[in-house]
Design an enzyme around this catalytic site. Structure first.
Site, PDB file in Angstrom:
ATOM      1  N   GLU A 227       0.863  -1.180   0.000  1.00 18.79           N
ATOM      2  CA  GLU A 227       0.000   0.000   0.000  1.00 18.79           C
ATOM      3  C   GLU A 227       0.896   1.226   0.000  1.00 18.79           C
ATOM      4  O   GLU A 227       1.861   1.288   0.771  1.00 18.79           O
ATOM      5  CB  GLU A 227      -0.882  -0.027   1.259  1.00 18.79           C
ATOM      6  CG  GLU A 227      -1.791   1.176   1.420  1.00 18.79           C
ATOM      7  CD  GLU A 227      -2.774   1.005   2.582  1.00 18.79           C
ATOM      8  OE1 GLU A 227      -2.671   0.002   3.320  1.00 18.79           O
ATOM      9  OE2 GLU A 227      -3.621   1.895   2.746  1.00 18.79           O
TER      10      GLU A 227
ATOM     11  N   GLU B  52      -9.400   9.926   5.459  1.00 16.30           N
ATOM     12  CA  GLU B  52      -9.567   8.927   6.503  1.00 16.30           C
ATOM     13  C   GLU B  52      -9.983   9.685   7.760  1.00 16.30           C
ATOM     14  O   GLU B  52      -9.208  10.489   8.280  1.00 16.30           O
ATOM     15  CB  GLU B  52      -8.251   8.191   6.790  1.00 16.30           C
ATOM     16  CG  GLU B  52      -7.862   7.181   5.741  1.00 16.30           C
ATOM     17  CD  GLU B  52      -6.702   6.298   6.198  1.00 16.30           C
ATOM     18  OE1 GLU B  52      -6.811   5.063   6.109  1.00 16.30           O
ATOM     19  OE2 GLU B  52      -5.666   6.843   6.638  1.00 16.30           O
TER      20      GLU B  52
END
Ligand SMILES: *[C@@H]1O[C@H](CO)[C@@H](O)[C@H](O)[C@H]1NC(C)=O
Ligand SMILES: *[C@@H]1O[C@H](CO)[C@@H](O)[C@H](O)[C@H]1NC(C)=O
Length: 255
Positions: free
Chosen positions: A143, A237
């Site tokens: 990621e 987020e």
């Protein structure tokens, strides 16, 4: 005669479908379901409230506010209380040009202009989130996060200072006109490489080539250049607080 009719019919159908695209296709309504998604051309707005069970209360909703074929805008009012984990990652995912080996990607030009209004302090980030896999469409292996803002949050890292702050794996890396620190760790499923602005600056207008971050990681041997780029998302987020996140213009393409 027959062929004339057919031609007329196709012309009529073409007219209907193009009218449909212009008149009714863009869904600008607000969506609040945990995994609701809205498609606009090559983009998908996804709510992705994967960490919601960690919250004592809260919600997150999102709507596309405009889309012109390449540039998309959206808003995401959210409110989360309780818990220390990320609750939601409302994002725009690109669904074009994926599943190419990293070594065959020549550039990933992007522009992203956003703003956030808050009521009180928030814990959140604003970040691109990319995943690579050993196979096209395969399970996540690496990621790559590129943070444009750290609001009292912090990246995943193998090492932390005595005061609990993440310690960078590499400092002061110049890429895309900014200077970044790189944090390395794992979320238990895949390796996580996070680039954060070295001096803590908040980048509300980003324009650049995301491929330079990939090249940095393949060039330094962290990620194999034969891995495939499987996911490319951009969003916020949200961990706790109350905010409305707005993007006025976002575009990205994989070349
Ligand atoms: C993120 O922000 C918090 C709060 O300002 C700060 O303590 C932390 O060091 C920052 N993390 C990084 C990696 O910049
Ligand atoms: C932080 O770094 C960026 C480049 O990465 C620079 O443009 C900006 O002026 C710096 N801000 C401060 C306060 O040093």
């Amino acid at each position: 005669m027959h062929s004339f009719k057919t031609t007329l019919l196709s012309a009529f159908l073409l007219l209907c479908s193009s009218t449909h695209v212009h008149a009714g296709a863009l869904d600008t309504s607000s969506h609040c379901g945990d995994y609701d998604s809205v498609t606009a051309g090559q983009y998908v707005l996804g709510l992705d409230q994967w960490g919601k069970s960690d919250a004592s209360s809260g919600s997150s909703c999102a709507a596309i506010t405009s889309f012109d074929g390449t540039t998309i805008a959206w808003k995401n009012p959210w409110k989360w209380a309780g818990g220390y984990n990320v609750k939601s990652y409302t994002n725009i995912q690109l669904n074009n040009g994926l599943n190419k080996p990293l070594q065959t990607i020549s550039s990933i030009p992007t522009t992203w202009k956003w703003s956030q209004s808050t009521s009180g302090s928030v814990v959140a980030d604003v970040a691109f989130d990319l995943f690579t896999s050993a196979t096209p469409g395969g399970s996540n292996h690496n990621e790559i996060m590129i943070w444009l803002a750290n609001f009292s949050s912090g990246p995943i890292s193998y090492s932390y200072s005595a005061s609990g702050n993440a310690v960078a794996f590499a400092n002061s890396i110049p890429l895309a006109g900014y200077t970044w620190n790189l944090y390395v760790g794992t979320n238990g499923y895949n390796n996580v490489y996070s680039f954060l602005p070295s001096n803590g600056t908040i980048i509300t207008k980003f324009g650049g080539d995301l491929n330079v971050f990939i090249k940095y990681l393949t060039g330094s041997g962290s990620i194999s250049s034969s891995e495939y780029l499987t996911t490319l998302q951009a969003g916020t987020e949200a961990t706790s607080g109350t905010a409305t996140f707005r993007t006025s213009a976002y575009s990205v393409v994989i070349n």
